[in-house]
Motif scaffolding. Structure first.
Motif, PDB file in Angstrom:
ATOM      1  N   ALA A  81      39.762  45.346  20.913  1.00  0.00           N
ATOM      2  CA  ALA A  81      40.873  44.404  20.809  1.00  0.00           C
ATOM      3  C   ALA A  81      41.845  44.596  21.970  1.00  0.00           C
ATOM      4  O   ALA A  81      42.382  43.620  22.528  1.00  0.00           O
ATOM      5  CB  ALA A  81      41.587  44.582  19.474  1.00  0.00           C
ATOM      6  N   GLY A  82      42.077  45.856  22.326  1.00  0.00           N
ATOM      7  CA  GLY A  82      42.989  46.137  23.425  1.00  0.00           C
ATOM      8  C   GLY A  82      42.478  45.611  24.748  1.00  0.00           C
ATOM      9  O   GLY A  82      43.228  45.002  25.530  1.00  0.00           O
ATOM     10  N   ILE A  83      41.193  45.823  25.019  1.00  0.00           N
ATOM     11  CA  ILE A  83      40.647  45.346  26.289  1.00  0.00           C
ATOM     12  C   ILE A  83      40.618  43.826  26.319  1.00  0.00           C
ATOM     13  O   ILE A  83      40.838  43.196  27.360  1.00  0.00           O
ATOM     14  CB  ILE A  83      39.239  45.932  26.538  1.00  0.00           C
ATOM     15  N   ALA A  84      40.376  43.190  25.152  1.00  0.00           N
ATOM     16  CA  ALA A  84      40.404  41.722  25.106  1.00  0.00           C
ATOM     17  C   ALA A  84      41.796  41.211  25.452  1.00  0.00           C
ATOM     18  O   ALA A  84      41.957  40.223  26.194  1.00  0.00           O
ATOM     19  CB  ALA A  84      39.991  41.234  23.723  1.00  0.00           C
ATOM     20  N   HIS A  85      42.816  41.883  24.915  1.00  0.00           N
ATOM     21  CA  HIS A  85      44.192  41.494  25.223  1.00  0.00           C
ATOM     22  C   HIS A  85      44.501  41.689  26.705  1.00  0.00           C
ATOM     23  O   HIS A  85      45.125  40.819  27.353  1.00  0.00           O
ATOM     24  CB  HIS A  85      45.144  42.323  24.366  1.00  0.00           C
ATOM     25  N   GLU A  86      44.063  42.821  27.239  1.00  0.00           N
ATOM     26  CA  GLU A  86      44.320  43.101  28.646  1.00  0.00           C
ATOM     27  C   GLU A  86      43.579  42.129  29.558  1.00  0.00           C
ATOM     28  O   GLU A  86      44.039  41.822  30.653  1.00  0.00           O
ATOM     29  CB  GLU A  86      43.908  44.544  28.967  1.00  0.00           C
ATOM     30  N   MET A  87      42.419  41.666  29.117  1.00  0.00           N
ATOM     31  CA  MET A  87      41.617  40.766  29.950  1.00  0.00           C
ATOM     32  C   MET A  87      42.147  39.335  29.915  1.00  0.00           C
ATOM     33  O   MET A  87      41.892  38.546  30.848  1.00  0.00           O
ATOM     34  CB  MET A  87      40.163  40.776  29.473  1.00  0.00           C
ATOM     35  N   ASN A  88      42.853  38.968  28.852  1.00  0.00           N
ATOM     36  CA  ASN A  88      43.302  37.586  28.717  1.00  0.00           C
ATOM     37  C   ASN A  88      44.167  37.136  29.893  1.00  0.00           C
ATOM     38  O   ASN A  88      44.014  36.029  30.413  1.00  0.00           O
ATOM     39  CB  ASN A  88      44.079  37.409  27.408  1.00  0.00           C
ATOM     40  N   PRO A 122      44.625  38.384  33.260  1.00  0.00           N
ATOM     41  CA  PRO A 122      44.015  38.133  34.575  1.00  0.00           C
ATOM     42  C   PRO A 122      42.937  37.058  34.547  1.00  0.00           C
ATOM     43  O   PRO A 122      42.816  36.269  35.501  1.00  0.00           O
ATOM     44  CB  PRO A 122      43.430  39.494  34.961  1.00  0.00           C
ATOM     45  N   VAL A 123      42.166  36.998  33.473  1.00  0.00           N
ATOM     46  CA  VAL A 123      41.128  35.960  33.397  1.00  0.00           C
ATOM     47  C   VAL A 123      41.774  34.586  33.274  1.00  0.00           C
ATOM     48  O   VAL A 123      41.320  33.600  33.874  1.00  0.00           O
ATOM     49  CB  VAL A 123      40.174  36.236  32.217  1.00  0.00           C
ATOM     50  N   GLY A 124      42.842  34.497  32.462  1.00  0.00           N
ATOM     51  CA  GLY A 124      43.544  33.218  32.329  1.00  0.00           C
ATOM     52  C   GLY A 124      44.131  32.747  33.641  1.00  0.00           C
ATOM     53  O   GLY A 124      44.042  31.554  33.995  1.00  0.00           O
ATOM     54  N   ILE A 125      44.750  33.672  34.384  1.00  0.00           N
ATOM     55  CA  ILE A 125      45.319  33.312  35.691  1.00  0.00           C
ATOM     56  C   ILE A 125      44.209  32.870  36.634  1.00  0.00           C
ATOM     57  O   ILE A 125      44.336  31.864  37.352  1.00  0.00           O
ATOM     58  CB  ILE A 125      46.103  34.496  36.279  1.00  0.00           C
ATOM     59  N   SER A 126      43.102  33.627  36.625  1.00  0.00           N
ATOM     60  CA  SER A 126      41.979  33.280  37.508  1.00  0.00           C
ATOM     61  C   SER A 126      41.431  31.905  37.172  1.00  0.00           C
ATOM     62  O   SER A 126      41.095  31.108  38.063  1.00  0.00           O
ATOM     63  CB  SER A 126      40.876  34.333  37.389  1.00  0.00           C
ATOM     64  N   LEU A 127      41.329  31.598  35.879  1.00  0.00           N
ATOM     65  CA  LEU A 127      40.822  30.291  35.475  1.00  0.00           C
ATOM     66  C   LEU A 127      41.764  29.176  35.917  1.00  0.00           C
ATOM     67  O   LEU A 127      41.319  28.117  36.401  1.00  0.00           O
ATOM     68  CB  LEU A 127      40.657  30.268  33.950  1.00  0.00           C
ATOM     69  N   ALA A 134      44.830  30.971  46.801  1.00  0.00           N
ATOM     70  CA  ALA A 134      43.982  31.004  45.604  1.00  0.00           C
ATOM     71  C   ALA A 134      42.988  32.160  45.681  1.00  0.00           C
ATOM     72  O   ALA A 134      42.746  32.872  44.689  1.00  0.00           O
ATOM     73  CB  ALA A 134      43.240  29.674  45.442  1.00  0.00           C
ATOM     74  N   ALA A 135      42.410  32.352  46.856  1.00  0.00           N
ATOM     75  CA  ALA A 135      41.449  33.444  47.019  1.00  0.00           C
ATOM     76  C   ALA A 135      42.115  34.795  46.781  1.00  0.00           C
ATOM     77  O   ALA A 135      41.542  35.698  46.143  1.00  0.00           O
ATOM     78  CB  ALA A 135      40.825  33.383  48.416  1.00  0.00           C
ATOM     79  N   SER A 136      43.339  34.937  47.313  1.00  0.00           N
ATOM     80  CA  SER A 136      44.060  36.197  47.119  1.00  0.00           C
ATOM     81  C   SER A 136      44.336  36.453  45.636  1.00  0.00           C
ATOM     82  O   SER A 136      44.133  37.569  45.131  1.00  0.00           O
ATOM     83  CB  SER A 136      45.374  36.150  47.907  1.00  0.00           C
ATOM     84  N   GLN A 137      44.794  35.378  44.925  1.00  0.00           N
ATOM     85  CA  GLN A 137      45.067  35.554  43.501  1.00  0.00           C
ATOM     86  C   GLN A 137      43.786  35.835  42.706  1.00  0.00           C
ATOM     87  O   GLN A 137      43.783  36.655  41.780  1.00  0.00           O
ATOM     88  CB  GLN A 137      45.748  34.293  42.949  1.00  0.00           C
ATOM     89  N   LEU A 138      42.712  35.155  43.084  1.00  0.00           N
ATOM     90  CA  LEU A 138      41.443  35.393  42.385  1.00  0.00           C
ATOM     91  C   LEU A 138      40.950  36.817  42.596  1.00  0.00           C
ATOM     92  O   LEU A 138      40.505  37.482  41.659  1.00  0.00           O
ATOM     93  CB  LEU A 138      40.390  34.391  42.870  1.00  0.00           C
ATOM     94  N   VAL A 139      41.025  37.285  43.827  1.00  0.00           N
ATOM     95  CA  VAL A 139      40.576  38.651  44.113  1.00  0.00           C
ATOM     96  C   VAL A 139      41.421  39.667  43.341  1.00  0.00           C
ATOM     97  O   VAL A 139      40.897  40.619  42.745  1.00  0.00           O
ATOM     98  CB  VAL A 139      40.625  38.928  45.629  1.00  0.00           C
ATOM     99  N   THR A 140      42.745  39.454  43.355  1.00  0.00           N
ATOM    100  CA  THR A 140      43.634  40.387  42.662  1.00  0.00           C
ATOM    101  C   THR A 140      43.338  40.443  41.167  1.00  0.00           C
ATOM    102  O   THR A 140      43.183  41.514  40.569  1.00  0.00           O
ATOM    103  CB  THR A 140      45.094  39.990  42.887  1.00  0.00           C
ATOM    104  N   ASN A 141      43.279  39.269  40.536  1.00  0.00           N
ATOM    105  CA  ASN A 141      43.103  39.229  39.088  1.00  0.00           C
ATOM    106  C   ASN A 141      41.691  39.616  38.660  1.00  0.00           C
ATOM    107  O   ASN A 141      41.504  40.291  37.638  1.00  0.00           O
ATOM    108  CB  ASN A 141      43.454  37.839  38.556  1.00  0.00           C
ATOM    109  N   LEU A 142      40.689  39.209  39.432  1.00  0.00           N
ATOM    110  CA  LEU A 142      39.321  39.586  39.075  1.00  0.00           C
ATOM    111  C   LEU A 142      39.084  41.071  39.322  1.00  0.00           C
ATOM    112  O   LEU A 142      38.335  41.718  38.582  1.00  0.00           O
ATOM    113  CB  LEU A 142      38.322  38.745  39.865  1.00  0.00           C
TER     114      LEU A 142
END
Length: 419
Positions: free
Chosen positions: A185-192, A194-199, A236-244
């Motif tokens: 549950a914790g990792i799902a919360h943490e992933m939301n 950066p993945v949301g920003i990347s999306l 966009a590439a910079s943000q994607l690299v950072t968040n991914l």
């Protein structure tokens, strides 16, 4: 007189010998012993006749003097005749007593099986000749019954203990899975995040790319539009690299912790880094409860131990603090410290500023199934698992300090080289 047992020389005793035996057996001193003895006594002739029987024997065996005195054992007690004759024969042969022979049978007036322990000693004439066999019989029916009851109770207790251990093992496994579930549950919360920003960034980039492509196809592309699109792509590439990258780090951290906890393999690791990895997956619950978790971990503390069990210990201690130290939604602070303790040990301390424990609760805290929040679904196995892992798997020791209203501190001293 009926059938007699054979003498060692194959002959019946003479009438003079029989009279001598009877006279000896009926001496006043011997008779007094027979009459007052608290155990059953009998005197047998070498040819297995009853020469004397005391009152206690008639009571415990349900026999009468009139029906047995002067008669052969085989005529009176056929079921025991073979054993009695064998014992008498052995004593006549060796001159040695036979002690502690258990006899099982029934009284003539009862159907219940009874038990006696018997002692057989030779009775000698002044010349040294064995002229009779003294038999002492002590009833042990109650003792046997008690032994059976004890065995039955022991078997029942062992069965209950086995079932309890099986239940405890299953609950411990459930607790371990629950701890892993909390990390999921914790990792799902943490992933939301950066993945949301990347999306979002990827969707925006897709729309801008479509617009740029349409302008290019219509021939209406300007330098300013090209420069703006290039800037957008770079951003966009910079943000994607950072968040991914952040997502990849979280996933790798979770994989390491989950693998350690599921396999419990021994390896070299940095306990400070492990502590931070485990805590990063517990932030969701702490934020939801308004509990601040702080960590101060000394780095480069190499351990050759079991990172999985250590991660389980840390998870249980932090979750236990969040559950029990801050009831009814109270906010607070949990502070975790990892530092060297001498050259060969490390110390892990988990301290909270919660409600604390009374002396009675503190004394029972590590006992299995003890909990103050059973009505809230607690099993009472969290701290018991911690104590078991720390002392048995990690080879360390654990100390608990707590006072009502002054929080709780759990300190672990762990060897860098696990046993």
């Amino acid at each position: 007189m009926g059938r007699s047992c054979a003498r060692l020389d194959g002959q019946m005793p003479s009438s003079s010998n029989a009279s001598r035996i009877l006279r000896f057996a009926q001496q006043p001193a011997l008779q007094l012993i027979y009459d007052t003895a608290p155990i059953g006594l009998a005197c047998l002739s070498p040819d297995c006749r009853y020469l004397e029987i005391n009152q206690r024997l008639t009571e415990i065996c349900g026999i009468s003097v009139e029906d047995h005195l002067g008669r052969f054992v085989r005529d009176c007690v056929p079921a025991l005749a073979d054993a009695v004759e064998a014992i008498v024969r052995s004593i006549m042969n060796t001159g040695e007593p036979v002690i502690g022979v258990e006899v099982t049978g029934q009284r003539a007036d009862q159907v219940e099986e009874r038990h006696w322990v018997t002692y057989w000693h030779p009775l000698r004439a002044p010349s040294g000749e064995i002229i009779a066999i003294n038999v002492a019989a002590e009833e042990i029916t109650e003792r046997k019954r008690a032994e059976r009851e004890i065995r039955a109770a022991r078997d029942a207790a062992e069965t209950a203990l086995r079932h309890l251990r099986e239940t405890q093992d299953s609950l411990i496994e459930a607790e371990k899975l629950a701890a892993l579930g909390r990390m999921v549950a914790g990792i799902a919360h943490e992933m939301n995040s950066p993945v949301g920003i990347s999306l979002t960034v990827a969707s925006t980039l897709q729309q801008k790319a479509a617009q740029f492509s349409a302008k290019a196809a219509s021939g209406d592309l300007k330098r300013s539009s090209l420069n703006a699109f290039i800037g957008l792509v770079q951003d966009a590439a910079s943000q994607l690299v950072t968040n991914l990258s952040r997502s990849a780090e979280r996933i790798q951290s979770f994989k390491e912790v989950a693998l350690d906890q599921s396999q419990s393999k021994r390896r070299s690791f940095d306990p400070g880094l492990l502590t931070e990895q485990v805590l990063s997956h517990l932030t969701r619950d702490s934020k939801h409860q308004s509990i601040a978790i702080g960590s101060h971990c000394e780095r480069n503390l190499s351990m050759d131990s079991y990172p999985g069990p250590l991660g389980q210990v840390l998870t249980h201690l932090v979750v236990n603090a969040m559950t029990h130290a801050f009831p009814e939604g109270l906010d607070g602070v949990i502070d975790i410290r990892m530092a060297a303790s001498g050259a060969d040990h490390v110390e892990l301390a988990i301290a909270d500023d919660g409600c604390g424990m009374t002396a009675d609760v503190r004394r029972l805290a590590f006992d299995p199934f003890f909990t103050t929040r059973r009505n809230f679904g607690a099993t009472g196995l969290g701290l018991h698992i911690v104590h078991t892992i720390v002392t048995e798997r990690l080879g360390g020791r654990i100390n608990l300090e707590s006072e009502p209203g002054n929080g709780t501190t759990v300190s672990l001293i762990l060897p860098r080289m696990a046993p």
